[in-house]
Every structure is written in structure tokens, then in C-alpha cells.
Scaffold this motif. Structure first.
Motif, mmCIF file in Angstrom:
data_model
loop_
_atom_site.group_PDB
_atom_site.id
_atom_site.type_symbol
_atom_site.label_atom_id
_atom_site.label_comp_id
_atom_site.label_asym_id
_atom_site.label_seq_id
_atom_site.Cartn_x
_atom_site.Cartn_y
_atom_site.Cartn_z
ATOM 1 N N ALA A 221 0.818 -1.216 0.000
ATOM 2 C CA ALA A 221 0.000 0.000 0.000
ATOM 3 C C ALA A 221 0.850 1.262 0.000
ATOM 4 O O ALA A 221 0.407 2.314 -0.472
ATOM 5 C CB ALA A 221 -0.932 -0.011 1.206
ATOM 6 N N SER A 222 2.077 1.174 0.502
ATOM 7 C CA SER A 222 2.937 2.359 0.556
ATOM 8 C C SER A 222 3.784 2.543 -0.704
ATOM 9 O O SER A 222 4.441 3.562 -0.849
ATOM 10 C CB SER A 222 3.866 2.276 1.772
ATOM 11 N N MET A 223 3.759 1.574 -1.613
ATOM 12 C CA MET A 223 4.585 1.654 -2.828
ATOM 13 C C MET A 223 3.906 2.501 -3.896
ATOM 14 O O MET A 223 2.724 2.309 -4.173
ATOM 15 C CB MET A 223 4.813 0.260 -3.405
ATOM 16 N N PRO A 224 4.643 3.418 -4.502
ATOM 17 C CA PRO A 224 4.075 4.196 -5.608
ATOM 18 C C PRO A 224 3.759 3.267 -6.774
ATOM 19 O O PRO A 224 4.532 2.362 -7.079
ATOM 20 C CB PRO A 224 5.184 5.179 -5.985
ATOM 21 N N GLY A 225 2.621 3.470 -7.396
ATOM 22 C CA GLY A 225 2.243 2.670 -8.551
ATOM 23 C C GLY A 225 1.620 1.334 -8.208
ATOM 24 O O GLY A 225 1.345 0.527 -9.088
ATOM 25 N N VAL A 226 1.387 1.080 -6.924
ATOM 26 C CA VAL A 226 0.789 -0.184 -6.494
ATOM 27 C C VAL A 226 -0.481 0.114 -5.711
ATOM 28 O O VAL A 226 -0.499 0.976 -4.841
ATOM 29 C CB VAL A 226 1.753 -1.005 -5.602
ATOM 30 N N LYS A 227 -1.562 -0.585 -6.036
ATOM 31 C CA LYS A 227 -2.830 -0.449 -5.320
ATOM 32 C C LYS A 227 -3.128 -1.774 -4.642
ATOM 33 O O LYS A 227 -3.154 -2.815 -5.286
ATOM 34 C CB LYS A 227 -3.959 -0.106 -6.281
ATOM 35 N N LEU A 228 -3.318 -1.751 -3.342
ATOM 36 C CA LEU A 228 -3.682 -2.951 -2.612
ATOM 37 C C LEU A 228 -5.170 -3.167 -2.828
ATOM 38 O O LEU A 228 -6.007 -2.411 -2.338
ATOM 39 C CB LEU A 228 -3.363 -2.811 -1.120
ATOM 40 N N ALA A 229 -5.512 -4.211 -3.586
ATOM 41 C CA ALA A 229 -6.908 -4.475 -3.926
ATOM 42 C C ALA A 229 -7.660 -5.111 -2.761
ATOM 43 O O ALA A 229 -8.864 -4.946 -2.634
ATOM 44 C CB ALA A 229 -6.986 -5.381 -5.156
ATOM 45 N N GLY A 230 -6.952 -5.827 -1.899
ATOM 46 C CA GLY A 230 -7.630 -6.418 -0.757
ATOM 47 C C GLY A 230 -6.762 -7.424 -0.031
ATOM 48 O O GLY A 230 -5.659 -7.746 -0.458
ATOM 49 N N ILE A 231 -7.309 -7.898 1.075
ATOM 50 C CA ILE A 231 -6.668 -8.932 1.873
ATOM 51 C C ILE A 231 -7.703 -10.022 2.098
ATOM 52 O O ILE A 231 -8.827 -9.729 2.514
ATOM 53 C CB ILE A 231 -6.167 -8.383 3.220
ATOM 54 N N ALA A 232 -7.335 -11.261 1.823
ATOM 55 C CA ALA A 232 -8.255 -12.386 1.993
ATOM 56 C C ALA A 232 -7.718 -13.338 3.050
ATOM 57 O O ALA A 232 -6.517 -13.560 3.151
ATOM 58 C CB ALA A 232 -8.413 -13.132 0.665
ATOM 59 N N ASP A 233 -8.625 -13.858 3.854
ATOM 60 C CA ASP A 233 -8.248 -14.820 4.884
ATOM 61 C C ASP A 233 -9.470 -15.677 5.185
ATOM 62 O O ASP A 233 -10.610 -15.196 5.091
ATOM 63 C CB ASP A 233 -7.790 -14.096 6.152
ATOM 64 N N ILE A 234 -9.240 -16.920 5.519
ATOM 65 C CA ILE A 234 -10.341 -17.815 5.869
ATOM 66 C C ILE A 234 -11.048 -17.319 7.132
ATOM 67 O O ILE A 234 -12.229 -17.562 7.341
ATOM 68 C CB ILE A 234 -9.841 -19.271 6.025
#
Length: 50
Positions: free
Chosen positions: A29-42
């Protein structure tokens, strides 16, 4: 640096909301040019809190 549109960004998904997943999610999330789309967990509660 010019802000990129979300369609021009690298999108990522983290699988696992434990310590490492949260660490990787924060890093992406802190990287330029990168979008964190989500986090998945059971464990739904863990993923929602991350």
C-alpha cells in the motif's frame, strides 16, 4: 511524480491476514504505482480488520 489512474497501477491481493499478511499489505500500500486491492483470509474477522 504524477499520480497514476487506478487502471494504470499494479494491483495486488494479499492472502492471509496474519502478521506477515498485514506487513506485506502495508508495504504494498505504501509503494508508488501499487494499489492494494484487498486482503483475503479464511478468518473473515481477521481480513476485515486488516
Amino acid at each position: 511524480m504524477q499520480k497514476k489512474k487506478w487502471t494504470e497501477m499494479l494491483q495486488g491481493l494479499v492472502i492471509g491476514a496474519g502478521t506477515m499478511g498485514r506487513t506485506h499489505g502495508a508495504a504494498y500500500a505504501s509503494m508508488p504505482g501499487v494499489k492494494l486491492a484487498g486482503i483475503a483470509d479464511i478468518r473473515v474477522e481477521e481480513a476485515q480488520q486488516s
